[in-house]
Motif scaffolding. Structure first.
Motif, PDB file in Angstrom:
ATOM      1  N   GLU A   5       0.964  -1.285  -0.027  1.00  0.00           N
ATOM      2  CA  GLU A   5       0.029  -0.005   0.043  1.00  0.00           C
ATOM      3  C   GLU A   5       0.971   1.448  -0.156  1.00  0.00           C
ATOM      4  N   MET A   6       0.553   2.199  -0.709  1.00  0.00           N
ATOM      5  CA  MET A   6       1.249   3.522  -0.641  1.00  0.00           C
ATOM      6  C   MET A   6       0.481   4.359   0.025  1.00  0.00           C
ATOM      7  N   ASN A   7       1.191   4.873   1.046  1.00  0.00           N
ATOM      8  CA  ASN A   7       0.753   5.687   2.124  1.00  0.00           C
ATOM      9  C   ASN A   7       1.155   7.251   1.879  1.00  0.00           C
ATOM     10  N   ARG A  12       9.921  14.793   2.773  1.00  0.00           N
ATOM     11  CA  ARG A  12      11.326  15.117   2.895  1.00  0.00           C
ATOM     12  C   ARG A  12      11.754  14.265   1.652  1.00  0.00           C
ATOM     13  N   GLY A  13      10.881  14.177   0.634  1.00  0.00           N
ATOM     14  CA  GLY A  13      11.055  13.621  -0.621  1.00  0.00           C
ATOM     15  C   GLY A  13      11.086  12.050  -0.649  1.00  0.00           C
ATOM     16  N   GLY A  14      10.841  11.405   0.344  1.00  0.00           N
ATOM     17  CA  GLY A  14      10.806   9.910   0.433  1.00  0.00           C
ATOM     18  C   GLY A  14       9.047   9.586   0.344  1.00  0.00           C
ATOM     19  N   TYR A  15       8.924   8.474   0.540  1.00  0.00           N
ATOM     20  CA  TYR A  15       7.438   7.587   0.426  1.00  0.00           C
ATOM     21  C   TYR A  15       7.417   6.730   1.315  1.00  0.00           C
ATOM     22  N   LEU A  16       6.186   6.893   1.951  1.00  0.00           N
ATOM     23  CA  LEU A  16       5.673   5.954   3.024  1.00  0.00           C
ATOM     24  C   LEU A  16       5.078   4.827   2.342  1.00  0.00           C
ATOM     25  N   VAL A  17       5.345   3.400   2.577  1.00  0.00           N
ATOM     26  CA  VAL A  17       4.447   2.352   2.143  1.00  0.00           C
ATOM     27  C   VAL A  17       4.304   1.482   3.415  1.00  0.00           C
ATOM     28  N   ALA A  18       3.387   0.367   3.097  1.00  0.00           N
ATOM     29  CA  ALA A  18       3.106  -0.485   4.412  1.00  0.00           C
ATOM     30  C   ALA A  18       2.640  -1.775   3.641  1.00  0.00           C
ATOM     31  N   LEU A  19       2.825  -3.032   4.264  1.00  0.00           N
ATOM     32  CA  LEU A  19       2.182  -4.118   3.905  1.00  0.00           C
ATOM     33  C   LEU A  19       0.651  -4.175   3.954  1.00  0.00           C
ATOM     34  N   ALA A  30      14.337   9.339  -0.233  1.00  0.00           N
ATOM     35  CA  ALA A  30      14.391  10.273  -1.460  1.00  0.00           C
ATOM     36  C   ALA A  30      15.373  10.040  -2.393  1.00  0.00           C
ATOM     37  N   ASP A  31      16.414   9.527  -1.870  1.00  0.00           N
ATOM     38  CA  ASP A  31      17.686   9.395  -2.648  1.00  0.00           C
ATOM     39  C   ASP A  31      17.518   8.190  -3.591  1.00  0.00           C
ATOM     40  N   LEU A  32      16.887   7.004  -3.072  1.00  0.00           N
ATOM     41  CA  LEU A  32      16.450   5.853  -3.778  1.00  0.00           C
ATOM     42  C   LEU A  32      15.535   6.182  -4.928  1.00  0.00           C
ATOM     43  N   LEU A  33      14.341   6.943  -4.560  1.00  0.00           N
ATOM     44  CA  LEU A  33      13.538   7.550  -5.533  1.00  0.00           C
ATOM     45  C   LEU A  33      14.027   8.117  -6.515  1.00  0.00           C
ATOM     46  N   SER A  34      14.735   9.147  -6.142  1.00  0.00           N
ATOM     47  CA  SER A  34      15.403  10.146  -7.271  1.00  0.00           C
ATOM     48  C   SER A  34      16.186   9.301  -8.357  1.00  0.00           C
ATOM     49  N   GLU A  35      17.013   8.304  -7.746  1.00  0.00           N
ATOM     50  CA  GLU A  35      18.030   7.566  -8.585  1.00  0.00           C
ATOM     51  C   GLU A  35      16.973   6.590  -9.630  1.00  0.00           C
ATOM     52  N   GLN A  36      15.998   6.169  -9.117  1.00  0.00           N
ATOM     53  CA  GLN A  36      15.336   5.043  -9.789  1.00  0.00           C
ATOM     54  C   GLN A  36      14.268   5.872 -10.837  1.00  0.00           C
ATOM     55  N   GLY A  38      14.789   9.285 -11.947  1.00  0.00           N
ATOM     56  CA  GLY A  38      15.613  10.160 -12.763  1.00  0.00           C
ATOM     57  C   GLY A  38      15.392  11.739 -12.336  1.00  0.00           C
ATOM     58  N   GLY A  39      14.383  11.763 -11.221  1.00  0.00           N
ATOM     59  CA  GLY A  39      14.121  13.058 -10.837  1.00  0.00           C
ATOM     60  C   GLY A  39      13.532  13.247  -9.521  1.00  0.00           C
ATOM     61  N   GLY A  40      12.285  12.907  -9.244  1.00  0.00           N
ATOM     62  CA  GLY A  40      11.650  12.925  -8.064  1.00  0.00           C
ATOM     63  C   GLY A  40      10.252  13.412  -8.023  1.00  0.00           C
ATOM     64  N   ALA A  41       9.472  13.709  -9.077  1.00  0.00           N
ATOM     65  CA  ALA A  41       8.123  14.123  -9.186  1.00  0.00           C
ATOM     66  C   ALA A  41       7.372  13.035  -8.591  1.00  0.00           C
ATOM     67  N   ARG A  42       6.515  13.434  -7.820  1.00  0.00           N
ATOM     68  CA  ARG A  42       5.526  12.498  -7.272  1.00  0.00           C
ATOM     69  C   ARG A  42       5.012  11.388  -8.043  1.00  0.00           C
ATOM     70  N   GLU A  43       4.575  11.904  -9.180  1.00  0.00           N
ATOM     71  CA  GLU A  43       3.985  10.732 -10.202  1.00  0.00           C
ATOM     72  C   GLU A  43       4.781  10.006 -10.692  1.00  0.00           C
ATOM     73  N   ASP A  44       6.146  10.262 -10.986  1.00  0.00           N
ATOM     74  CA  ASP A  44       7.172   9.316 -11.246  1.00  0.00           C
ATOM     75  C   ASP A  44       7.372   8.452 -10.046  1.00  0.00           C
ATOM     76  N   ALA A  45       7.631   8.928  -9.012  1.00  0.00           N
ATOM     77  CA  ALA A  45       7.556   7.894  -7.756  1.00  0.00           C
ATOM     78  C   ALA A  45       6.677   7.018  -7.550  1.00  0.00           C
ATOM     79  N   GLU A  46       5.472   7.390  -7.540  1.00  0.00           N
ATOM     80  CA  GLU A  46       4.186   6.548  -7.454  1.00  0.00           C
ATOM     81  C   GLU A  46       4.112   5.494  -8.603  1.00  0.00           C
ATOM     82  N   ALA A  47       4.656   5.882  -9.930  1.00  0.00           N
ATOM     83  CA  ALA A  47       4.647   4.830 -10.937  1.00  0.00           C
ATOM     84  C   ALA A  47       5.979   3.719 -10.820  1.00  0.00           C
ATOM     85  N   TRP A  48       6.935   4.236 -10.158  1.00  0.00           N
ATOM     86  CA  TRP A  48       7.933   3.337  -9.878  1.00  0.00           C
ATOM     87  C   TRP A  48       7.645   2.425  -9.014  1.00  0.00           C
ATOM     88  N   ILE A  49       7.072   2.898  -7.731  1.00  0.00           N
ATOM     89  CA  ILE A  49       6.523   2.210  -6.397  1.00  0.00           C
ATOM     90  C   ILE A  49       5.447   1.156  -7.243  1.00  0.00           C
TER      91      ILE A  49
END
Length: 83
Positions: A5-7, A12-19, A30-36, A38-49
Motif C-alpha cells: 500500500e502506498m501511504n 522530505r522527498g521519501g515515500y511511506l509504504v506499508a504491507l 528520497a535518494d533511492l526514489l530520485s535514482e530510480q 531520474g528526478g523525484g516528481a511524485r507521479e514518477d515516484a508513484e509509478a515506480w513504486i
C-alpha cells in the motif's frame, strides 16, 4: 506474499509504504526514489513504486524477518513499532 500500500510522501522527498497486514510499514528514501525515477516528481515516484510493488513488498518482508534485501532495496527502512 503481502501486497503493498502506498501511504504517500513523507514530507522530505521519501515515500511511506506499508504491507497489507498494516503492521509492517516502511520508508523508501528520497535518494533511492530520485535514482530510480531520474528526478523525484511524485507521479514518477508513484509509478515506480507501483511497478516495483512486489519487490518492495518482498523487501519489507525480508526486513521484518531480520534479513537484508538485495540492492538497491536494501536502503528501504522499517518505521514505527517494527523498528
Amino acid at each position: 506474499m503481502s501486497t503493498l500500500e502506498m501511504n504517500g510522501p513523507d514530507g522530505r522527498g521519501g515515500y511511506l509504504v506499508a504491507l497489507s497486514d498494516g503492521a509492517t510499514q516502511g520508508l523508501i528514501p528520497a535518494d533511492l526514489l530520485s535514482e530510480q525515477t531520474g528526478g523525484g516528481a511524485r507521479e514518477d515516484a508513484e509509478a515506480w513504486i507501483a511497478a516495483e510493488s512486489a519487490t518492495i513488498a518482498g523487501a519489507l518482508e525480508t526486513l521484518r524477518d531480520g534479513g537484508t534485501p538485495r540492492a538497491p532495496f536494501d536502503r528501504i527502512r522499517l518505521i514505527g513499532a517494527e523498528t
